[in-house]
Structure formats: C-alpha cells, structure tokens
Design a protein around this motif. Sequence first.
Motif, PDB file in Angstrom:
ATOM      1  N   SER A 207       0.849  -1.196  -0.151  1.00 41.57           N
ATOM      2  CA  SER A 207      -0.033   0.120   0.030  1.00 41.57           C
ATOM      3  C   SER A 207       0.673   1.285   0.004  1.00 41.57           C
ATOM      4  O   SER A 207       0.412   2.327  -0.664  1.00 41.57           O
ATOM      5  CB  SER A 207      -1.001   0.041   1.204  1.00 41.57           C
ATOM      6  OG  SER A 207      -0.227   0.278   2.467  1.00 41.57           O
ATOM      7  N   GLU A 208       1.994   1.366   0.604  1.00 40.48           N
ATOM      8  CA  GLU A 208       2.784   2.669   0.850  1.00 40.48           C
ATOM      9  C   GLU A 208       3.690   2.677  -0.618  1.00 40.48           C
ATOM     10  O   GLU A 208       4.501   3.765  -0.591  1.00 40.48           O
ATOM     11  CB  GLU A 208       3.619   2.438   2.109  1.00 40.48           C
ATOM     12  CG  GLU A 208       2.763   2.206   3.141  1.00 40.48           C
ATOM     13  CD  GLU A 208       1.430   3.212   3.151  1.00 40.48           C
ATOM     14  OE1 GLU A 208       1.507   4.141   3.480  1.00 40.48           O
ATOM     15  OE2 GLU A 208       0.339   2.631   3.059  1.00 40.48           O
ATOM     16  N   ILE A 209       3.975   1.591  -1.375  1.00 38.28           N
ATOM     17  CA  ILE A 209       4.942   1.954  -2.384  1.00 38.28           C
ATOM     18  C   ILE A 209       4.178   2.225  -3.924  1.00 38.28           C
ATOM     19  O   ILE A 209       3.487   1.463  -4.531  1.00 38.28           O
ATOM     20  CB  ILE A 209       5.531   0.619  -2.608  1.00 38.28           C
ATOM     21  CG1 ILE A 209       6.307  -0.020  -1.434  1.00 38.28           C
ATOM     22  CG2 ILE A 209       6.803   0.608  -3.748  1.00 38.28           C
ATOM     23  CD1 ILE A 209       7.218   0.659  -0.684  1.00 38.28           C
ATOM     24  N   ALA A 210       3.825   3.496  -3.800  1.00 40.45           N
ATOM     25  CA  ALA A 210       3.250   3.931  -4.619  1.00 40.45           C
ATOM     26  C   ALA A 210       3.584   5.230  -5.441  1.00 40.45           C
ATOM     27  O   ALA A 210       4.399   5.916  -4.921  1.00 40.45           O
ATOM     28  CB  ALA A 210       1.668   4.473  -4.263  1.00 40.45           C
ATOM     29  N   CYS A 288      10.629   8.804   5.139  1.00 44.25           N
ATOM     30  CA  CYS A 288      11.558   7.665   4.500  1.00 44.25           C
ATOM     31  C   CYS A 288      10.971   6.876   3.528  1.00 44.25           C
ATOM     32  O   CYS A 288      11.449   6.442   2.704  1.00 44.25           O
ATOM     33  CB  CYS A 288      12.063   6.919   5.756  1.00 44.25           C
ATOM     34  SG  CYS A 288      10.936   6.075   6.916  1.00 44.25           S
ATOM     35  N   VAL A 289       9.413   6.909   3.752  1.00 44.42           N
ATOM     36  CA  VAL A 289       8.678   6.170   2.975  1.00 44.42           C
ATOM     37  C   VAL A 289       8.739   6.891   1.518  1.00 44.42           C
ATOM     38  O   VAL A 289       8.706   6.315   0.592  1.00 44.42           O
ATOM     39  CB  VAL A 289       7.208   5.774   3.552  1.00 44.42           C
ATOM     40  CG1 VAL A 289       6.490   4.842   2.349  1.00 44.42           C
ATOM     41  CG2 VAL A 289       7.452   4.971   4.699  1.00 44.42           C
ATOM     42  N   GLN A 290       8.478   8.046   1.401  1.00 45.63           N
ATOM     43  CA  GLN A 290       8.496   9.007   0.365  1.00 45.63           C
ATOM     44  C   GLN A 290       9.618   8.657  -0.329  1.00 45.63           C
ATOM     45  O   GLN A 290       9.707   8.901  -1.688  1.00 45.63           O
ATOM     46  CB  GLN A 290       7.949  10.366   0.732  1.00 45.63           C
ATOM     47  CG  GLN A 290       7.401  10.993  -0.580  1.00 45.63           C
ATOM     48  CD  GLN A 290       6.548  10.444  -1.612  1.00 45.63           C
ATOM     49  OE1 GLN A 290       5.365  10.233  -1.004  1.00 45.63           O
ATOM     50  NE2 GLN A 290       6.906  10.455  -2.594  1.00 45.63           N
ATOM     51  N   LYS A 318       1.296   2.024 -11.180  1.00 47.69           N
ATOM     52  CA  LYS A 318       1.295   2.928 -10.334  1.00 47.69           C
ATOM     53  C   LYS A 318       1.601   2.456  -8.914  1.00 47.69           C
ATOM     54  O   LYS A 318       1.690   3.644  -7.913  1.00 47.69           O
ATOM     55  CB  LYS A 318      -0.360   3.187 -10.200  1.00 47.69           C
ATOM     56  CG  LYS A 318      -0.877   3.988 -11.424  1.00 47.69           C
ATOM     57  CD  LYS A 318      -1.013   5.363 -11.164  1.00 47.69           C
ATOM     58  CE  LYS A 318      -1.651   6.221 -12.292  1.00 47.69           C
ATOM     59  NZ  LYS A 318      -0.276   7.142 -13.026  1.00 47.69           N
ATOM     60  N   ALA A 319       1.916   1.334  -8.754  1.00 41.81           N
ATOM     61  CA  ALA A 319       2.419   1.006  -7.182  1.00 41.81           C
ATOM     62  C   ALA A 319       3.154  -0.301  -7.520  1.00 41.81           C
ATOM     63  O   ALA A 319       3.076  -0.846  -8.200  1.00 41.81           O
ATOM     64  CB  ALA A 319       1.165   0.938  -6.433  1.00 41.81           C
ATOM     65  N   THR A 320       3.919  -0.618  -6.316  1.00 43.00           N
ATOM     66  CA  THR A 320       4.481  -2.060  -6.189  1.00 43.00           C
ATOM     67  C   THR A 320       5.870  -1.641  -6.536  1.00 43.00           C
ATOM     68  O   THR A 320       6.014  -0.610  -7.514  1.00 43.00           O
ATOM     69  CB  THR A 320       3.955  -3.297  -6.586  1.00 43.00           C
ATOM     70  OG1 THR A 320       4.374  -3.100  -8.068  1.00 43.00           O
ATOM     71  CG2 THR A 320       2.617  -3.470  -6.210  1.00 43.00           C
ATOM     72  N   PHE A 321       7.027  -2.377  -6.469  1.00 39.97           N
ATOM     73  CA  PHE A 321       8.015  -2.376  -7.139  1.00 39.97           C
ATOM     74  C   PHE A 321       8.347  -3.632  -8.272  1.00 39.97           C
ATOM     75  O   PHE A 321       9.417  -3.896  -8.473  1.00 39.97           O
ATOM     76  CB  PHE A 321       9.491  -2.112  -6.164  1.00 39.97           C
ATOM     77  CG  PHE A 321       9.506  -3.173  -4.878  1.00 39.97           C
ATOM     78  CD1 PHE A 321       9.242  -4.508  -5.084  1.00 39.97           C
ATOM     79  CD2 PHE A 321       9.478  -2.448  -3.794  1.00 39.97           C
ATOM     80  CE1 PHE A 321       9.600  -5.282  -3.891  1.00 39.97           C
ATOM     81  CE2 PHE A 321       9.648  -3.152  -2.726  1.00 39.97           C
ATOM     82  CZ  PHE A 321       9.560  -4.601  -2.605  1.00 39.97           C
TER      83      PHE A 321
END
Length: 382
Positions: A207-210, A288-290, A318-321
């Motif tokens: 959810s945070e990797i976007a 750090c997440v951003q 748009k998200a995930t790596f």
Amino acid sequence: MYASRMSNLPPYLFARIDAMKAEQRKKGVDLIDLGVGDPDLATPQHIVDALCTAAKDPNNHHYPDYAGMPAYRAAVAGWYKKRFGVRLDSDKEVLALMGSKDGIAHIAEAFVNPGDYVLAPSPGYPVYRTGTLFAEGNVHDMPLTRENKFLPDLSAVPKKVAKAAKILYINYPNNPTGAIAPASFYKEVVDYAADNDIIVVSDNAYSEIAYDGYRAPSFLETKGAMDVGIEMHSLSKTYNMTGWRVGMAVGNAEIIAGLGRVKTNVDSGVFDAVQHAAITALSGSQDCVQDACNIYQERRNVLCEGLKDLGFDVPVPKATFYVWVPAKDCMAFTGRLLTEAGIVSTPGVGFGAGGDGYVRFAITRPVARIQEAIERMRKMKL
Ligand SMILES: *Cc1c(COP(=O)(O)O)cnc(C)c1O
C-alpha cells in the motif's frame, strides 16, 4: 518418506532459478538481479537505532506476548487510523505477525476443512496456494488478465465453487502485475463475500509503495469490510524491513481470533525489540517512505521507457516495485535473459498458470544497473 501433501506442492521454481543463477555466477557473469522482490535499500536509521536500544534492555529478552505487545498493537491501530481512517480495537482487531507471510501461510488452518475451496488470484503470491494445500483445501484460480485490468472476475467463479469457498484472497497493489484496484472493486468483493459467506483476506503489503501521487486504500475502508474480512499488512516493503519479520493482521475480531489461535500453537511471537523498532517505524516520520518511493519511481520510469523503446508493450505500474512484461514463452525468455544478458527475472508461471506469457522485473536495483540491463537487452535478438 514425505507425507502425501508434500507431493501436492508446486515445484519450487525459485530454487531452480537460484541454481541457474549460481551457475552463471561461477562462470564470472556480472549478474543484474531483477528477480527478487526484496528492497536493496537499507532500513531507515531511526528504526535500526530503536532496535539497538531495545535489544539492550533485558526486559525484552523473554517470550513475547502471542498477540503482540499492547503498545505495538496500539501503534498499528494508530497507523491505520492516520493512514486510512480505519478505526481498530487494538485488543481484538489487531494481531502481530512474523511478517505477513506468517498470517497468509496459517490462516487456512483455522478456517478451511479438507475439500473446501479457497479463491486465489493467478498469477498470485505463491503462499495463498501452499497455505491452502497444507490445510488440504482446494485452490480455485481466478485469472488476472490484462483485459480485466488484472482484477478477478468474481462472476466467473462457478456457483458450486463459491458455495464451497471459505477464503477469498485479494492483493492490491498487486504482486506480480503491479495493478491497483478501484474502490468499486472492493465494494463488489464485500457484497460477494457477504452473499457467499466467504472470508476476505486482503494482502496489502504494497500500500505504501506508490507513484505519481497515487495513494492505495485499505480494503477495510470499504463499508461492510470489517464484517467479512481481514487485511494482512507488513513493515517489510514499506520500511525495507524484509529480514526483520514483523507484520500485522487487522480486521474482523472473530477471524483474527481464529488466526491467533493457530499461531499460539505454532510460534511464540515477534521479538519484543523488533516490535519496539516497528512502533518507531509506524509512529515516527513517514518521510523515509516517500524517499524510497521517489527512488523506485525513477527506476520504474527508466525501466518502462527502456522496455518500450525495445518494443515491449508494458503496463506502467502506479504501485509496487514490479514491472509485468508481456513475453510469449516466459520460461524461455527468462532463460535467455539470464544466459545471454546476465539478467535475472522471474517467469510469470512462477506465480501460477495465469502468469504465463509474462515476466516480472523487480526494480530493486539502482538506476545505473537498470540502464545497463536495458543496454544488454538491446544487444540480444529479441
Ligand atoms: C512480500 C510479500 C508478502 C510478505 O511479506 P512479509 O515479509 O512476510 O511481510 C506478502 N504478500 C505479498 C504479495 C508480497 O509480495
């Protein structure tokens, strides 16, 4: 020698890829590993510092609380409130996990009888399937295709299967396709689960990797979701903490209690010092997440633009790596990438039959290495 349920497990493709990698390394090939979904970035310093401090305190050297320290569960509830606007009772609706894989691997034990069905996306995270097989349940594959925007078509699940299904897995932002889900999909899932009496397990590890300003929701934001399901989440991808083994299951109290009961018989909780560090991660600054997302976003751009230039028709995630690349014979293509270009990728079939025709690239290497990978591919006859 082995129990018969062992023969039901799919062949461990990743072990074979590891062997092929080792062979190339032995030959002295400079491998560019875009295979593993494990961040190359370090855990942020303030989180490491919190672990060091907590590890020195003898109070933290004992068996942890099975469900997680009250302070950790409160931090999880606080993060869910702040990030998603979801209210959780940290006593009953939050459970500490040794990474979300722990929860995914064990939940079927609590709810699936032999012969029951579990609905799982294909391609999908392999543990949805193996957890079900350990509980002697049947997996019904829900194909994720580009035509359906990598969202399962619930109406295509046979009625009989739906009636015999206990768990429905969903995972957005999605591994391996990089797809995201609209709010309307979550609404559809809640209605479907309520109609068919199925437990929804939302795997929200990414959810945070976007990118591009996209903010992924929690399944639990959906009206009625708390009645039918839970969400598995984790600090692994958000804070580059894959090796730390800490995550959480949150949502419906009865479902959480079932999972918790299995786990009290399997493990003895997450090391308290790790939970202290996790509290720091969840409660501290999220800059750090951003920062990590900015790094991944640049890599994504470089990889997707490079692949497009080489003629690949890639959906830009748009998200995930992960970047999910169409490639006809995915096994042959990953083999060629490895032997002709020293590039490690994952064949789509490693995530289930529905992954055939694709290869997954993980953008867990620096931009310069991704550029090098593109240049090496340019020299191949594609
Ligand atoms: C990485 C991953 C997980 C599990 O991660 P943990 O380290 O066990 O928390 C779960 N689901 C998906 C889809 C993942 O990619």
